[in-house]
Design an enzyme around this catalytic site. Structure first.
Site, PDB file in Angstrom:
ATOM      1  N   ASP A 135      54.555  46.766  36.998  1.00  0.00           N
ATOM      2  CA  ASP A 135      53.192  46.278  36.806  1.00  0.00           C
ATOM      3  C   ASP A 135      52.653  46.824  35.490  1.00  0.00           C
ATOM      4  OD1 ASP A 135      50.995  44.787  37.524  1.00  0.00           O
ATOM      5  OD2 ASP A 135      50.024  46.436  38.575  1.00  0.00           O
ATOM      6  N   HIS A 142      39.683  44.512  31.418  1.00  0.00           N
ATOM      7  CA  HIS A 142      39.764  45.318  32.640  1.00  0.00           C
ATOM      8  C   HIS A 142      39.978  46.791  32.295  1.00  0.00           C
ATOM      9  CE1 HIS A 142      40.943  46.663  36.660  1.00  0.00           C
ATOM     10  NE2 HIS A 142      42.032  47.174  36.112  1.00  0.00           N
ATOM     11  N   GLU A 211      43.456  42.877  42.634  1.00  0.00           N
ATOM     12  CA  GLU A 211      43.710  42.823  41.196  1.00  0.00           C
ATOM     13  C   GLU A 211      44.274  41.440  40.878  1.00  0.00           C
ATOM     14  OE1 GLU A 211      44.249  47.420  39.758  1.00  0.00           O
ATOM     15  OE2 GLU A 211      46.045  46.169  39.883  1.00  0.00           O
ATOM     16  N   GLU A 213      46.144  38.912  38.866  1.00  0.00           N
ATOM     17  CA  GLU A 213      47.210  39.022  37.876  1.00  0.00           C
ATOM     18  C   GLU A 213      48.071  37.757  37.868  1.00  0.00           C
ATOM     19  OE1 GLU A 213      49.465  42.620  37.642  1.00  0.00           O
ATOM     20  OE2 GLU A 213      48.030  43.777  38.835  1.00  0.00           O
ATOM     21  N   ASP A 245      47.660  42.220  43.205  1.00  0.00           N
ATOM     22  CA  ASP A 245      48.206  43.560  43.420  1.00  0.00           C
ATOM     23  C   ASP A 245      47.136  44.398  44.127  1.00  0.00           C
ATOM     24  OD1 ASP A 245      50.205  45.502  43.225  1.00  0.00           O
ATOM     25  OD2 ASP A 245      49.336  46.351  41.416  1.00  0.00           O
ATOM     26  N   ARG A 249      41.546  52.057  46.175  1.00  0.00           N
ATOM     27  CA  ARG A 249      40.923  52.819  45.083  1.00  0.00           C
ATOM     28  C   ARG A 249      40.651  54.274  45.436  1.00  0.00           C
ATOM     29  NH1 ARG A 249      42.334  49.712  40.881  1.00  0.00           N
ATOM     30  NH2 ARG A 249      41.432  47.625  40.994  1.00  0.00           N
ATOM     31  N   GLN A 252      43.924  56.084  45.412  1.00  0.00           N
ATOM     32  CA  GLN A 252      44.352  56.178  44.015  1.00  0.00           C
ATOM     33  C   GLN A 252      43.611  57.289  43.278  1.00  0.00           C
ATOM     34  OE1 GLN A 252      43.952  52.467  41.932  1.00  0.00           O
ATOM     35  NE2 GLN A 252      44.631  53.285  39.974  1.00  0.00           N
ATOM     36  N   LYS A 265      49.199  51.756  45.659  1.00  0.00           N
ATOM     37  CA  LYS A 265      49.657  50.464  45.147  1.00  0.00           C
ATOM     38  C   LYS A 265      50.914  49.950  45.842  1.00  0.00           C
ATOM     39  CE  LYS A 265      46.986  49.970  41.362  1.00  0.00           C
ATOM     40  NZ  LYS A 265      46.403  48.741  40.831  1.00  0.00           N
ATOM     41  N   THR A 269      51.770  43.576  47.584  1.00  0.00           N
ATOM     42  CA  THR A 269      51.511  42.776  46.387  1.00  0.00           C
ATOM     43  C   THR A 269      51.822  41.335  46.763  1.00  0.00           C
ATOM     44  OG1 THR A 269      52.123  44.583  44.882  1.00  0.00           O
ATOM     45  CG2 THR A 269      52.137  42.348  43.978  1.00  0.00           C
ATOM     46  N   GLU A 376      35.444  46.698  39.161  1.00  0.00           N
ATOM     47  CA  GLU A 376      34.644  46.383  37.977  1.00  0.00           C
ATOM     48  C   GLU A 376      33.329  45.724  38.367  1.00  0.00           C
ATOM     49  OE1 GLU A 376      37.151  44.499  34.671  1.00  0.00           O
ATOM     50  OE2 GLU A 376      38.373  44.291  36.487  1.00  0.00           O
TER      51      GLU A 376
END
Length: 433
Positions: A135, A142, A211, A213, A245, A249, A252, A265, A269, A376
């Site tokens: 990834d 971002h 996420e 992607e 993905d 948070r 993380q 993570k 996915t 975000e």
């Protein structure tokens, strides 16, 4: 360029004759996974098609027809982009209204009956056997937005960011096809990040995020110690899929120093089921984000238009059924292209294999409405996101469904789309110690 078919295809179909994406399907009557292409609202079973002389007018593929009886697309992908281009072009001609090969399918009702299956009746599977998944973090907006949240505007981007495609090694075993439920993960989190000393608790994730992607599949292996030159990297890429993905948070935030994301993570996915071939995206290539940094020679592409312009949307669907489009953006918001990612990944001599998956990193625009993650949009939990029906979210709740869609082109010309990338959040496993 609009291509007309004898097969009825709606003008807003994701799978126009201009597209011809490849995937792996099964049906209740034939549960063995095998390759197919999507055309309109139908799947053409390539195993049946090949077995009934569907490729009789394409001599170049005849020695390789066994690839259409495999449970993944790896063998077909390994034939290389020139073969992909020829096979896709042949299938377009077979479905064309003025096909030069009417005997193959247009005037062959028996084969139509056996090989054409309504998409609503097929089960989709992972299109490739994925040996490795990497990834990247090529979404400049971002990276900047998240950097501002945690380090402030002055230090939002690390000094290396514009010099190379930042990336990390993901977990291939938890890549799943669209429609697969995603279980909320458990792990260590800091209940109070301001406390001193900092002592974690074991908890279900409370900041579950998305996420937005794109993913690219590798179709050409390189040997250990032999990098893929930037000028050859595009020929090593099979096609693209949509990708979500999923990210925990709070897990993380506690775990990522000093080696980066790990359990936050690796629990899921999601990718879309149909691989849109690189050649199908060729008419939509455009320029990505401008960079004010001079790249080292091994990352310099001769081609200025190195990024497909995929219009992306993210919907959040609550358990009540209320649907809110929470993001609209474009893949042009990437700083590095997939050929650059591949060239950088292999510059050390790292061997890439057919089926390896490269993730773009979260794709966000500048506007609030174009941000590709909840982190975000909610400014790390400070702002609530307003949803249809009066509900609000900061992060995902159990029962929420996230749907990503990607579109190239305009309706009147024939769309090249990816289908959908969908996942629904399930309650965390209850663990007692």
């Amino acid at each position: 360029m609009f291509l007309k078919s004898w097969l009825p295809i709606e003008s807003d179909s994701h799978f126009s004759l201009r597209n011809i994406p490849f995937g792996i399907i099964s049906t209740s009557s034939s549960p063995t996974p095998r390759p197919a292409v999507a055309v309109g609202d139908q799947a053409l079973d390539l195993s049946v098609f090949a077995a009934h002389n569907g490729f009789s007018a394409l001599s170049i593929i005849q020695p390789h027809q066994s690839v259409f009886s495999q449970p993944t697309l790896n063998a077909f992908a390994a034939l290389g982009r020139p073969i992909h281009q020829v096979v896709r072009g042949y299938l377009q001609s077979v479905f064309s209204v003025d096909t030069p090969f009417p005997h193959v399918l247009k005037d062959n009702p028996e084969l139509q009956e056996e090989a054409l299956i309504p998409l609503r009746l097929v089960t989709n599977h992972l299109p490739m056997q994925i040996g490795d998944y990497t990834d990247f973090y090529a979404g400049l907006n971002h990276a900047y937005n998240v950097g501002v949240l945690f380090r402030g505007p002055a230090n939002a981007l690390q000094p290396n960011y514009k010099h190379l495609p930042v990336g990390y090694h993901g977990r291939a075993s938890s890549v799943c096809v669209s429609g697969t439920p995603i279980r909320r993960p458990n792990g260590q989190i800091l209940a109070d990040p301001t406390a001193d000393p900092k002592v974690p608790v074991f908890s279900e994730c409370k900041k579950l995020d998305i996420e937005l992607e794109l993913g690219a599949f590798v179709c050409k292996a390189n040997k250990l110690g032999e990098p893929v030159p930037i000028g050859e990297a595009a020929d090593s890429l099979f096609g693209l899929v949509l990708m979500n993905d999923w990210s925990a948070r709070d897990i993380q935030a506690w775990e990522y120093v000093p080696l980066g994301p790990f359990n936050s993570k690796n629990f899921g996915t999601t990718i879309s089921a149909w691989v849109v071939l690189a050649d199908a995206l060729e008419p939509f290539m455009s320029k990505g984000l401008d960079s004010d940094t001079e790249l080292l020679p091994y990352l310099k592409e001769k081609r200025e238009k190195n990024m497909p312009d995929v219009k992306l949307e993210v919907d959040l669907i609550t358990e009540s059924g209320a649907t809110t489009t929470i993001s609209r953006t474009s893949s042009r918001n990437l700083l590095f292209s997939f050929p650059q990612m591949l060239a950088h990944h292999s510059i050390t001599g790292c061997p890439m294999n057919v089926g390896d998956l490269l993730g773009s990193g979260t794709i966000s625009g500048v506007e609030q409405s174009a941000r590709g993650s909840l982190l975000e949009q909610n400014e790390n939990g400070k702002v609530s996101i307003k949803l249809e029906g009066g509900e609000e979210r900061k992060f995902l709740e159990d029962g929420d469904t996230v749907r990503i869609r990607g579109v190239c082109g305009e309706e009147g010309d024939g769309l090249v789309c990816f289908g959908e990338c969908v996942g629904k959040i399930e309650k965390a496993v209850g663990l007692k110690f």
